[in-house]
Design a protein around this motif. Sequence first.
Motif, mmCIF file in Angstrom:
data_model
loop_
_atom_site.group_PDB
_atom_site.id
_atom_site.type_symbol
_atom_site.label_atom_id
_atom_site.label_comp_id
_atom_site.label_asym_id
_atom_site.label_seq_id
_atom_site.Cartn_x
_atom_site.Cartn_y
_atom_site.Cartn_z
ATOM 1 N N ALA A 441 -4.073 13.187 -21.073
ATOM 2 C CA ALA A 441 -4.516 14.345 -20.301
ATOM 3 C C ALA A 441 -5.607 13.959 -19.309
ATOM 4 O O ALA A 441 -5.639 14.441 -18.166
ATOM 5 N N GLU A 442 -6.508 13.092 -19.752
ATOM 6 C CA GLU A 442 -7.569 12.616 -18.852
ATOM 7 C C GLU A 442 -6.967 11.865 -17.664
ATOM 8 O O GLU A 442 -7.360 12.076 -16.514
ATOM 9 N N ILE A 443 -6.031 10.990 -17.940
ATOM 10 C CA ILE A 443 -5.407 10.202 -16.883
ATOM 11 C C ILE A 443 -4.585 11.092 -15.957
ATOM 12 O O ILE A 443 -4.639 10.962 -14.726
ATOM 13 N N ALA A 444 -3.840 12.020 -16.538
ATOM 14 C CA ALA A 444 -2.960 12.886 -15.750
ATOM 15 C C ALA A 444 -3.740 13.771 -14.785
ATOM 16 O O ALA A 444 -3.206 14.176 -13.744
ATOM 17 N N SER A 445 -4.998 14.044 -15.117
ATOM 18 C CA SER A 445 -5.796 14.927 -14.260
ATOM 19 C C SER A 445 -6.096 14.314 -12.899
ATOM 20 O O SER A 445 -6.558 15.009 -11.998
ATOM 21 N N ALA A 446 -5.831 13.001 -12.739
ATOM 22 C CA ALA A 446 -6.097 12.335 -11.456
ATOM 23 C C ALA A 446 -4.806 12.026 -10.698
ATOM 24 O O ALA A 446 -4.845 11.367 -9.648
ATOM 25 N N LEU A 447 -3.666 12.487 -11.196
ATOM 26 C CA LEU A 447 -2.396 12.210 -10.527
ATOM 27 C C LEU A 447 -2.277 12.991 -9.215
ATOM 28 O O LEU A 447 -2.920 14.024 -9.019
ATOM 29 N N GLY A 448 -1.438 12.457 -8.336
ATOM 30 C CA GLY A 448 -1.134 13.166 -7.104
ATOM 31 C C GLY A 448 -2.001 12.821 -5.916
ATOM 32 O O GLY A 448 -1.852 13.417 -4.845
ATOM 33 N N VAL A 449 -2.917 11.867 -6.076
ATOM 34 C CA VAL A 449 -3.812 11.474 -4.978
ATOM 35 C C VAL A 449 -3.407 10.134 -4.386
ATOM 36 O O VAL A 449 -3.349 9.964 -3.165
ATOM 37 N N TYR A 450 -3.125 9.160 -5.258
ATOM 38 C CA TYR A 450 -2.748 7.812 -4.828
ATOM 39 C C TYR A 450 -1.384 7.449 -5.424
ATOM 40 O O TYR A 450 -1.242 7.447 -6.664
ATOM 41 N N PRO A 451 -0.410 7.113 -4.613
ATOM 42 C CA PRO A 451 0.890 6.693 -5.161
ATOM 43 C C PRO A 451 0.777 5.483 -6.079
ATOM 44 O O PRO A 451 1.495 5.401 -7.088
ATOM 45 N N PHE A 453 -1.697 4.690 -8.072
ATOM 46 C CA PHE A 453 -2.186 5.148 -9.368
ATOM 47 C C PHE A 453 -1.078 5.867 -10.132
ATOM 48 O O PHE A 453 -0.888 5.643 -11.338
ATOM 49 N N ASP A 454 -0.336 6.715 -9.448
ATOM 50 C CA ASP A 454 0.745 7.444 -10.105
ATOM 51 C C ASP A 454 1.777 6.479 -10.689
ATOM 52 O O ASP A 454 2.262 6.671 -11.818
ATOM 53 N N ALA A 455 2.091 5.422 -9.931
ATOM 54 C CA ALA A 455 3.054 4.437 -10.414
ATOM 55 C C ALA A 455 2.507 3.690 -11.627
ATOM 56 O O ALA A 455 3.234 3.399 -12.581
ATOM 57 N N HIS A 456 1.202 3.386 -11.597
ATOM 58 C CA HIS A 456 0.587 2.696 -12.734
ATOM 59 C C HIS A 456 0.613 3.578 -13.979
ATOM 60 O O HIS A 456 0.879 3.089 -15.089
ATOM 61 N N VAL A 457 0.352 4.859 -13.817
ATOM 62 C CA VAL A 457 0.374 5.767 -14.963
ATOM 63 C C VAL A 457 1.784 5.839 -15.555
ATOM 64 O O VAL A 457 1.955 5.817 -16.787
ATOM 65 N N ALA A 480 -6.788 0.931 -19.887
ATOM 66 C CA ALA A 480 -8.148 0.798 -19.368
ATOM 67 C C ALA A 480 -8.175 0.999 -17.855
ATOM 68 O O ALA A 480 -9.032 1.722 -17.322
ATOM 69 N N LEU A 481 -7.260 0.370 -17.153
ATOM 70 C CA LEU A 481 -7.217 0.526 -15.700
ATOM 71 C C LEU A 481 -6.898 1.968 -15.318
ATOM 72 O O LEU A 481 -7.431 2.494 -14.325
ATOM 73 N N ALA A 482 -6.040 2.603 -16.090
ATOM 74 C CA ALA A 482 -5.730 4.006 -15.821
ATOM 75 C C ALA A 482 -6.950 4.895 -16.038
ATOM 76 O O ALA A 482 -7.223 5.808 -15.247
ATOM 77 N N LEU A 483 -7.694 4.651 -17.115
ATOM 78 C CA LEU A 483 -8.900 5.442 -17.378
ATOM 79 C C LEU A 483 -9.955 5.216 -16.298
ATOM 80 O O LEU A 483 -10.586 6.168 -15.818
ATOM 81 N N GLN A 484 -10.174 3.958 -15.928
ATOM 82 C CA GLN A 484 -11.144 3.686 -14.869
ATOM 83 C C GLN A 484 -10.702 4.326 -13.563
ATOM 84 O O GLN A 484 -11.503 4.935 -12.847
ATOM 85 N N LYS A 490 -11.484 11.002 -9.568
ATOM 86 C CA LYS A 490 -11.985 12.373 -9.713
ATOM 87 C C LYS A 490 -13.454 12.510 -9.345
ATOM 88 O O LYS A 490 -13.871 13.555 -8.829
ATOM 89 N N GLU A 491 -14.262 11.471 -9.613
ATOM 90 C CA GLU A 491 -15.708 11.657 -9.559
ATOM 91 C C GLU A 491 -16.445 10.780 -8.561
ATOM 92 O O GLU A 491 -17.479 11.187 -8.040
ATOM 93 N N ALA A 492 -15.969 9.592 -8.277
ATOM 94 C CA ALA A 492 -16.720 8.663 -7.430
ATOM 95 C C ALA A 492 -16.459 8.942 -5.954
ATOM 96 O O ALA A 492 -15.474 9.611 -5.600
ATOM 97 N N PRO A 493 -17.327 8.445 -5.073
ATOM 98 C CA PRO A 493 -17.054 8.574 -3.634
ATOM 99 C C PRO A 493 -15.698 7.977 -3.276
ATOM 100 O O PRO A 493 -15.228 7.029 -3.905
ATOM 101 N N SER A 494 -15.086 8.522 -2.237
ATOM 102 C CA SER A 494 -13.724 8.112 -1.886
ATOM 103 C C SER A 494 -13.638 6.634 -1.532
ATOM 104 O O SER A 494 -12.615 5.989 -1.800
ATOM 105 N N VAL A 495 -14.704 6.067 -0.936
ATOM 106 C CA VAL A 495 -14.629 4.641 -0.596
ATOM 107 C C VAL A 495 -14.486 3.781 -1.847
ATOM 108 O O VAL A 495 -13.807 2.746 -1.832
ATOM 109 N N VAL A 496 -15.100 4.213 -2.935
ATOM 110 C CA VAL A 496 -15.000 3.466 -4.189
ATOM 111 C C VAL A 496 -13.612 3.631 -4.787
ATOM 112 O O VAL A 496 -12.975 2.659 -5.215
ATOM 113 N N ALA A 497 -13.126 4.853 -4.819
ATOM 114 C CA ALA A 497 -11.787 5.093 -5.360
ATOM 115 C C ALA A 497 -10.730 4.370 -4.539
ATOM 116 O O ALA A 497 -9.809 3.747 -5.096
ATOM 117 N N ASP A 498 -10.847 4.436 -3.210
ATOM 118 C CA ASP A 498 -9.900 3.726 -2.346
ATOM 119 C C ASP A 498 -9.878 2.238 -2.676
ATOM 120 O O ASP A 498 -8.817 1.622 -2.816
#
Length: 529
Positions: A441-451, A453-457, A480-484, A490-498
């Motif tokens: 559920a934690e991982i799924a909450s970040a789906l739909g932003v990066y293809p 990430f979605d593929a990794h999940v 672990a990579l999915a959780l990170q 969801k929470e970090a600045p976009s440059v970090v997530a990118d």
Amino acid sequence: MTHEVFNQAPPRAGLNEYLINPAMVEAVERFGGSRPGLAEVGELVGTAGFQRDAELANVHPPVLASHDRWGNRVDEVEFHPAYHRVIGAAIEHGAHTACWSAPGPGAHVARAATFMLFAQIEPGHACPVSMTHAVVPSLRFTPGLAEEWLPRVYSRDYDPVLAEPKASALFGMAMTEKQGGSDVRANTTRAVPAGDGTWRLTGHKWFCSAPQSDAFLVLAQAPGGLSCFLVPRVLPDSGRNVFRIQRLKDKLGNRSNASSEIELDGTAGWLLGEEGRGVRTIIEMVAQTRLDCVLGSAAGMRQSVAEAAWHVRHRSAFGSVLIDAPAMTAVIADLQLEAEAATWLGVRLAAAYDDDGAESVAFRRLATAVGKYWVCKRGPNHAYEALECLGGNGYTESFPLARRYREQPVMAVWEGSGNVIALDVLRAMSREPDSVQAVDAEIASALGVYPEFDAHVAATRALIGSATAGSARRVVEALALALQGAVLIKEAPSVVADGFVAARLGAGRGLEYGALDPGLPLAAIAARA
């Protein structure tokens, strides 16, 4: 003129290590742990004096004093005064038990940040600090012992003298034996009832960390099976308990912390929890120390990348400052991405311990083990790459990264090395399916932003569905990579997530630090270091 010093970075001191760490500040604020005292701790650990104490505590490691000058057995450990100043400051600021003594929203997050700030500069003292923090849930299994010991554990007064009565206490633990560390059910230490409500323990413990502590949790075989006992160094009548320190371990790193081999011979202990359920009792302590392994590794990553970034911003080569060279910018940015991911995940895990709801309990059962495996595994190579940024200086003991490089592996070994943790994850997935659902559920909450990430999940879910002992490490790494990724998205600045998604999940990811897509905002990421 030949001895004029130039093109060397100035001392990295006088900085507030909390306020200049954007990942920590943002994560702590997001998860409700902001406290005025964090900036105070950040200022303290950033001083030249505290850094010098950290160095001295490692240059002058603890020494065993088995006997006093008259030949009496004392089994004491002598430390340099710098060590006492470091751990005394950590205790004063609640790095051990503030979340227990002053519970409330964000208390575990604030305590985690405090712990990380101290561990960033001097990690060895963090071992007894962590064990003292972690003992609290186990002590609560026996209300009478909790009533006696918890006020001492909560105390902010540091007193290294072994004595009774005493207002404060630090705790250690002794599970590992010479025939094997992870298979504790094979322990041979024996416990027999003394007839007065206490027990007598006899056996050999191969690793007993922080033997200078006031009391320990010890596993031993009782008539009813493997049980957990509270073993004090000093008995209620002020006499010394039998606790023979055979030697201090000569370790690769973790030099300021005393780790020992001990003998128990008719040693007095008090049963903690139920007889025959020792693992159930001490596992509460293990869970907390596993979290602190994540936090300690993340703190080490912060020290590593901060020292590397400081050097390359003050050092020039071939006509420009090192940080401005694209190749170096990429290395610092990549090291920062690793440190950010570790910090955000560590704080997210700590936040799960602030909530005792069923979903949070299930989440932390699995996610803590996953984080412990991955973040601790990533620590040593991260330290090495940061060390290399300093060139020859990094390889000398005059700079802190050589010490950090030797320090990072201990978090991966302590409280379950790689295979033990990976198999524990599989065990949790099998026996506690609600933990898988909570993590998913934690991982799924970040789906739909990066293809990517979605593929990794999707790939991670497939791995979980076909998990075996042989694929355990693959499963844990993917989780672990999915959780990170989820917490950063969801929470970090976009440059970090990118940057993280591209560097760790994208098709063009490299095997070494610095192999990043130059189209990423590398300078902005590196600036956060």
